[in-house]
Write an enzyme that holds these catalytic residues in place. Structure first.
Site, PDB file in Angstrom:
ATOM      1  N   ASN A   1       0.866  -1.240   0.140  1.00 45.22           N
ATOM      2  CA  ASN A   1       0.006  -0.032  -0.472  1.00 45.22           C
ATOM      3  C   ASN A   1       0.497   0.993  -0.045  1.00 45.22           C
ATOM      4  O   ASN A   1       0.526   2.736   0.130  1.00 45.22           O
ATOM      5  CB  ASN A   1      -0.906   0.455   0.830  1.00 45.22           C
ATOM      6  CG  ASN A   1      -0.500  -0.017   2.736  1.00 45.22           C
ATOM      7  OD1 ASN A   1       0.888  -0.211   2.894  1.00 45.22           O
ATOM      8  ND2 ASN A   1      -0.848   0.445   3.654  1.00 45.22           N
TER       9      ASN A   1
ATOM     10  N   TYR B   1      -8.610 -10.726  -0.892  1.00 46.31           N
ATOM     11  CA  TYR B   1      -8.861 -11.224  -2.225  1.00 46.31           C
ATOM     12  C   TYR B   1      -7.360 -12.176  -3.811  1.00 46.31           C
ATOM     13  O   TYR B   1      -7.668 -10.270  -3.311  1.00 46.31           O
ATOM     14  CB  TYR B   1      -9.598 -11.314  -2.937  1.00 46.31           C
ATOM     15  CG  TYR B   1     -10.407 -11.777  -3.838  1.00 46.31           C
ATOM     16  CD1 TYR B   1     -10.888 -12.967  -3.905  1.00 46.31           C
ATOM     17  CD2 TYR B   1     -10.387 -11.649  -4.870  1.00 46.31           C
ATOM     18  CE1 TYR B   1     -11.244 -14.010  -5.069  1.00 46.31           C
ATOM     19  CE2 TYR B   1     -11.144 -12.031  -6.002  1.00 46.31           C
ATOM     20  CZ  TYR B   1     -11.844 -13.965  -5.614  1.00 46.31           C
ATOM     21  OH  TYR B   1     -12.044 -14.121  -6.889  1.00 46.31           O
TER      22      TYR B   1
ATOM     23  N   GLY C   1      -5.029 -16.237   6.789  1.00 45.98           N
ATOM     24  CA  GLY C   1      -6.241 -17.112   6.278  1.00 45.98           C
ATOM     25  C   GLY C   1      -6.312 -17.413   4.949  1.00 45.98           C
ATOM     26  O   GLY C   1      -6.724 -18.156   4.359  1.00 45.98           O
TER      27      GLY C   1
ATOM     28  N   THR D   1      19.793  -5.799   8.135  1.00 46.82           N
ATOM     29  CA  THR D   1      19.987  -5.577   6.752  1.00 46.82           C
ATOM     30  C   THR D   1      20.198  -4.324   6.218  1.00 46.82           C
ATOM     31  O   THR D   1      19.240  -3.664   6.690  1.00 46.82           O
ATOM     32  CB  THR D   1      18.970  -7.134   5.766  1.00 46.82           C
ATOM     33  OG1 THR D   1      18.561  -7.947   6.833  1.00 46.82           O
ATOM     34  CG2 THR D   1      19.246  -7.028   4.668  1.00 46.82           C
TER      35      THR D   1
ATOM     36  N   TYR E   1       6.248  -2.489  17.453  1.00 48.09           N
ATOM     37  CA  TYR E   1       6.990  -3.255  16.135  1.00 48.09           C
ATOM     38  C   TYR E   1       6.786  -4.296  17.396  1.00 48.09           C
ATOM     39  O   TYR E   1       6.768  -5.398  16.276  1.00 48.09           O
ATOM     40  CB  TYR E   1       8.137  -2.573  15.780  1.00 48.09           C
ATOM     41  CG  TYR E   1       8.505  -3.404  14.332  1.00 48.09           C
ATOM     42  CD1 TYR E   1       8.469  -3.550  13.575  1.00 48.09           C
ATOM     43  CD2 TYR E   1      10.785  -3.633  14.501  1.00 48.09           C
ATOM     44  CE1 TYR E   1       9.218  -4.591  12.671  1.00 48.09           C
ATOM     45  CE2 TYR E   1      10.838  -4.662  13.829  1.00 48.09           C
ATOM     46  CZ  TYR E   1       9.984  -4.938  12.585  1.00 48.09           C
ATOM     47  OH  TYR E   1      10.804  -5.280  11.539  1.00 48.09           O
TER      48      TYR E   1
ATOM     49  N   LYS F   1      -4.299 -20.402   4.772  1.00 49.37           N
ATOM     50  CA  LYS F   1      -5.198 -21.519   5.211  1.00 49.37           C
ATOM     51  C   LYS F   1      -6.054 -22.231   4.228  1.00 49.37           C
ATOM     52  O   LYS F   1      -6.313 -22.658   3.449  1.00 49.37           O
ATOM     53  CB  LYS F   1      -5.709 -21.156   6.111  1.00 49.37           C
ATOM     54  CG  LYS F   1      -7.167 -22.312   6.489  1.00 49.37           C
ATOM     55  CD  LYS F   1      -7.626 -21.681   7.841  1.00 49.37           C
ATOM     56  CE  LYS F   1      -8.689 -22.605   8.449  1.00 49.37           C
ATOM     57  NZ  LYS F   1      -9.688 -21.184   8.765  1.00 49.37           N
TER      58      LYS F   1
ATOM     59  N   ARG G   1      17.271   4.332   9.225  1.00 55.74           N
ATOM     60  CA  ARG G   1      18.303   2.826   9.601  1.00 55.74           C
ATOM     61  C   ARG G   1      19.474   3.893   9.235  1.00 55.74           C
ATOM     62  O   ARG G   1      20.089   4.686   8.594  1.00 55.74           O
ATOM     63  CB  ARG G   1      17.727   1.980   9.204  1.00 55.74           C
ATOM     64  CG  ARG G   1      17.178   1.724   9.890  1.00 55.74           C
ATOM     65  CD  ARG G   1      16.190   0.097   9.130  1.00 55.74           C
ATOM     66  NE  ARG G   1      16.064   0.333   7.678  1.00 55.74           N
ATOM     67  CZ  ARG G   1      14.979  -0.634   7.548  1.00 55.74           C
ATOM     68  NH1 ARG G   1      14.984  -1.963   8.271  1.00 55.74           N
ATOM     69  NH2 ARG G   1      14.718  -0.590   5.990  1.00 55.74           N
TER      70      ARG G   1
ATOM     71  N   TYR H   1      -2.013 -21.581  13.776  1.00 55.02           N
ATOM     72  CA  TYR H   1      -2.579 -20.944  12.491  1.00 55.02           C
ATOM     73  C   TYR H   1      -1.700 -23.204  12.124  1.00 55.02           C
ATOM     74  O   TYR H   1      -2.606 -23.522  11.569  1.00 55.02           O
ATOM     75  CB  TYR H   1      -2.514 -20.074  11.511  1.00 55.02           C
ATOM     76  CG  TYR H   1      -3.614 -19.413  11.506  1.00 55.02           C
ATOM     77  CD1 TYR H   1      -3.736 -18.759  12.309  1.00 55.02           C
ATOM     78  CD2 TYR H   1      -4.542 -19.882  10.280  1.00 55.02           C
ATOM     79  CE1 TYR H   1      -5.202 -17.607  12.096  1.00 55.02           C
ATOM     80  CE2 TYR H   1      -5.333 -18.862  10.121  1.00 55.02           C
ATOM     81  CZ  TYR H   1      -5.999 -18.026  11.496  1.00 55.02           C
ATOM     82  OH  TYR H   1      -6.860 -17.232  10.814  1.00 55.02           O
TER      83      TYR H   1
ATOM     84  N   GLY I   1       6.839   1.602   1.049  1.00 60.48           N
ATOM     85  CA  GLY I   1       6.761   1.727   0.410  1.00 60.48           C
ATOM     86  C   GLY I   1       7.061   2.268  -1.112  1.00 60.48           C
ATOM     87  O   GLY I   1       6.252   2.964  -0.756  1.00 60.48           O
TER      88      GLY I   1
HETATM   89  N1  UDP Z   1      21.388   5.445  14.370  1.00 58.89           N
HETATM   90  C1  UDP Z   1      22.763   5.615  15.345  1.00 58.89           C
HETATM   91  N2  UDP Z   1      23.045   7.043  14.421  1.00 58.89           N
HETATM   92  C2  UDP Z   1      21.539   7.350  13.333  1.00 58.89           C
HETATM   93  C3  UDP Z   1      20.547   5.900  13.273  1.00 58.89           C
HETATM   94  C4  UDP Z   1      20.812   5.175  13.714  1.00 58.89           C
HETATM   95  O1  UDP Z   1      23.307   5.742  15.626  1.00 58.89           O
HETATM   96  O2  UDP Z   1      21.669   8.005  12.422  1.00 58.89           O
HETATM   97  C5  UDP Z   1      21.902   3.613  15.819  1.00 58.89           C
HETATM   98  C6  UDP Z   1      20.524   3.428  17.028  1.00 58.89           C
HETATM   99  O3  UDP Z   1      20.705   4.234  17.802  1.00 58.89           O
HETATM  100  C7  UDP Z   1      20.922   1.636  16.804  1.00 58.89           C
HETATM  101  C8  UDP Z   1      21.650   1.690  15.531  1.00 58.89           C
HETATM  102  O4  UDP Z   1      22.342   2.652  14.845  1.00 58.89           O
HETATM  103  O5  UDP Z   1      22.008   1.729  17.592  1.00 58.89           O
HETATM  104  C9  UDP Z   1      20.886   0.553  14.688  1.00 58.89           C
HETATM  105  O6  UDP Z   1      20.349   1.458  14.005  1.00 58.89           O
HETATM  106  P1  UDP Z   1      18.213   1.307  12.874  1.00 58.89           P
HETATM  107  O7  UDP Z   1      17.481   2.492  12.889  1.00 58.89           O
HETATM  108  O8  UDP Z   1      19.273   0.839  11.834  1.00 58.89           O
HETATM  109  O9  UDP Z   1      17.941   0.027  13.604  1.00 58.89           O
HETATM  110  P2  UDP Z   1      17.893  -0.861  14.996  1.00 58.89           P
HETATM  111  O10 UDP Z   1      19.059  -2.211  15.057  1.00 58.89           O
HETATM  112  O11 UDP Z   1      17.594  -0.209  16.199  1.00 58.89           O
HETATM  113  O12 UDP Z   1      16.730  -2.033  15.066  1.00 58.89           O
END
Ligand code: UDP
Length: 320
Positions: free
Chosen positions: A32, A62, A102, A175, A145, A105, A186, A159, A36
């Site tokens: 959605n 569906y 679902g 990853t 999460y 299944k 990230r 299930y 993405g």
């Molecule tokens: N982190 C950081 N600077 C950034 C983004 C993340 O120092 O700009 C740190 C964050 O606090 C964590 C690690 O990097 O300790 C990995 O963060 P990420 O958001 O990639 O994924 P997580 O493993 O926390 O789900």
């Protein structure tokens, strides 16, 4: 096989679509576009064995015709995203898992749940084997999460036990690689974009927290092998090569040749202190282990972010 992949326009979902198509299967991709982007699937337009369906998987799904596989990869996956969209994150992990189970299944399809190292929370056992039950704060901001994925694992097993659905649970560790959103927050994407722009690398806390980063091709190989195997899981798929966030920042500076400074920012609430997968199970039952070292993976990822940064910078230049 004819498979449905949810989260198909996401980072891992789109790579998974590519892998199933490369193996000769037929793929229905569903998304959605909450996190993405159509750009991740642009190369599949016109591909005869690929079809895209725009749909929110928390609503009834569906799909016409038979399905051999349902792979549930839809969810915000970056801490920044799930903190901004806590309710959608809880819904896709709970209602979305229910709907996709679902469907599996009804179609008698094999089901795969994309779970996460976050089920271990801020771990008190290190490295983390699949037998560890975790240490999660259910009411903290990150809990949306972690608990959604823990619920999703419980629902998947229910299930399996109640309805005999053939299930696979993969616990995915950090990853990185091409198709990550440059602004998804990230650490690898942040550092690469910051380094390329000559902006400060934002290290949260003192940077002594650790993570273990897996290149996307290795991750997809492990996921694909688990799907094809007879193993229910959960199985950890990740790279056990652990380093501190500060060491990662230094590595990004050396791979990019950037002279960006390092700036410290507050550590997010409940940020896990350490994380490293124990991959003995994956080695034993899948014969899998990662092949691509971090330096090499960063070099492979760099051109993707370079192109994006150049595109964004030239768009800004045109508006000046
Ligand atoms: N982190 C950081 N600077 C950034 C983004 C993340 O120092 O700009 C740190 C964050 O606090 C964590 C690690 O990097 O300790 C990995 O963060 P990420 O958001 O990639 O994924 P997580 O493993 O926390 O789900």
């Amino acid at each position: 096989m004819r498979v449905l992949i949810t989260g198909a326009a996401g980072f891992l979902g789109s790579h998974l679509c590519d892998r199933f198509l490369a193996e000769g299967h037929e793929v229905i991709g569903m998304d959605n576009f909450l996190t993405g982007t159509p750009d991740n699937l642009a190369h599949l337009v016109g591909s005869p064995r690929f079809r895209f369906v725009s749909h929110n998987v928390t609503d009834f799904i569906y799909v016409e015709g038979p399905l051999d596989g349902v792979l549930h990869f839809a969810s915000p996956a970056s801490p920044v995203d799930y903190l901004e969209m806590p309710i959608q994150t809880l819904k896709v992990g709970s209602l979305g898992t229910h709907k996709t189970l679902g469907l599996a299944k009804a179609k008698r399809a094999r089901y795969m749940l994309a779970s996460t190292s976050e089920v271990y929370g801020d771990p008190e056992v290190h490295p983390q084997p699949e037998t560890y039950w975790g240490h999660v704060n259910p009411i903290g901001p990150r809990g949306v999460y972690d608990e959604a994925k823990r619920f999703a694992e419980a629902m998947t097993m229910a299930y399996h036990r109640t309805h005999g659905v053939d299930v696979r649970i993969v616990r995915i560790f950090n990853t990185y690689g091409p198709r990550m959103r440059p602004s998804d927050g990230r650490v690898v994407s942040n550092f690469l974009v910051q380094a390329l722009r000559g902006e400060p690398l934002t290290v949260y806390g003192d940077g002594s927290q650790t993570r273990s980063f897996c290149y996307v091709d290795d991750e997809i190989e492990g996921i694909y092998r688990l799907f094809q195997s007879g193993e229910i899981g959960p199985v950890n798929i990740g790279n056990p090569d652990e380093l501190t966030v500060l060491e990662l920042a230094q590595k990004v500076l050396s791979v990019t040749g950037s002279r960006s400074p390092i700036e410290h920012r507050p550590l997010p609430t409940d940020d896990p202190r350490v994380r490293r997968p124990d991959i003995s199970l994956a080695r034993r039952v899948l014969g899998w282990e990662p092949k691509i070292a971090l330096d090499e993976g960063l070099r492979r990822t760099l051109p993707y972010f370079q192109a994006l940064v150049e595109k964004q910078d030239s768009a800004v230049a045109r508006t000046l």
